[in-house]
Motif scaffolding. Sequence first.
Motif, PDB file in Angstrom:
ATOM      1  N   THR A  45     -43.527  28.889 136.863  1.00  0.00           N
ATOM      2  CA  THR A  45     -44.798  28.236 137.189  1.00  0.00           C
ATOM      3  C   THR A  45     -45.852  29.264 137.568  1.00  0.00           C
ATOM      4  OG1 THR A  45     -43.692  26.221 137.937  1.00  0.00           O
ATOM      5  CG2 THR A  45     -45.931  26.583 138.706  1.00  0.00           C
ATOM      6  N   HIS A  48     -47.120  31.769 134.706  1.00  0.00           N
ATOM      7  CA  HIS A  48     -48.138  31.225 133.803  1.00  0.00           C
ATOM      8  C   HIS A  48     -49.542  31.360 134.396  1.00  0.00           C
ATOM      9  CE1 HIS A  48     -50.078  28.510 130.974  1.00  0.00           C
ATOM     10  NE2 HIS A  48     -50.499  27.773 131.981  1.00  0.00           N
ATOM     11  N   HIS A  72     -38.490  27.772 138.250  1.00  0.00           N
ATOM     12  CA  HIS A  72     -38.979  27.431 139.580  1.00  0.00           C
ATOM     13  C   HIS A  72     -38.037  26.417 140.241  1.00  0.00           C
ATOM     14  CE1 HIS A  72     -40.584  24.137 137.108  1.00  0.00           C
ATOM     15  NE2 HIS A  72     -40.526  23.410 138.199  1.00  0.00           N
TER      16      HIS A  72
END
Length: 353
Positions: A45, A48, A72
């Motif tokens: 997460t 990104h 995650h």
Amino acid sequence: MKTVTVNASVTYDVLIENGCLKQCGTFAGKVFDSSSTAAIITDDTVAHLYLDTVISSLQSAGFSVCSFIFPHGEDSKSSSVLMEVYHFLAENNITRTDFIVALGGGVVGDLAGFAAATYLRGIRFMQIPTTFLAAIDSSVGGKTAINIDAGKNLVGAFHQPSLVVCDPTVFRTLSCQIFADGCAEMIKYAMIWSEDFLQLLEQCKLQNQIEDIIAYCVDIKRQVVEQDENDCGIRMILNYGHTLGHAIEKVTEHTVTHGQGVAMGMMLITRLGIRMGLCDSSLLRRLSSILQKYHLPTVYDGSLAELAQVCLLDKKRAGKQIRLIFVSTPGQAQIVPVDTDILTTMLKGELPC
């Protein structure tokens, strides 16, 4: 920029400023040798959103950079993912002159910090927290750990970071629930440390004072850690709400987040405190009110007897007693040893509402 300097076994700065993520390489260059390699550990997460920014900043400062990305979530704070991190560090020839960058929330910080504490018997690392919870709590103080089947954070080490860089603008990408997790820790600090801070939180609009509040929470933790780095005395008060909160996380298989568990844990321990004559119902009402203000739960609907059994594996257990943290009035926390069988009996019985 706000700076809080922690004088523990390692002296390091916690740097807090909106927009400072792009400067993390410059800050790292003042702490680490620019000819070294920065091994970034993050989750999918956060990668990104922020990995490219951090890589670019570190490379601009002269560092070589490699990165490891894992799924995650709390389930990744495990021995199997830790072994993958070790293999990543070995494959990239990380040495004691290099350093780890923990880029993410509490799971990333705990896992990467434990890898730093144990790989080559210890290498340096820096924390770049990307959640409110990590910024005010887990990124500071040197507690690192992974979970095992028996419980949360049962395998770990004390290993202080060399630098913490906190950019509050990254919190804008958090869901309301994840941001609220940090609010639970923020409320914990007020309850254990300062009536004035609690009053501020009851009245303020958090986003308008976010840098100040992060710095205030970090400074509370600094004061505690400097007195008791290895969690043998006063540092235990930072676990207010956590013994029962961790138990709730475990029995719900982490469908309850850490902050939600801590919120419910604070409510339960306050109800226990009322039953034991350590506080009165006005504290419970006030705690419930501020938790609701920050969108946190106040009721646990599961089996309290089941929680008692999980608490027996808590790190604060010593023999047949477990050390629980109670607050008599905001700013007045105390460590109270309670027999485990008494705790079990009380949790099986009726608690004040």
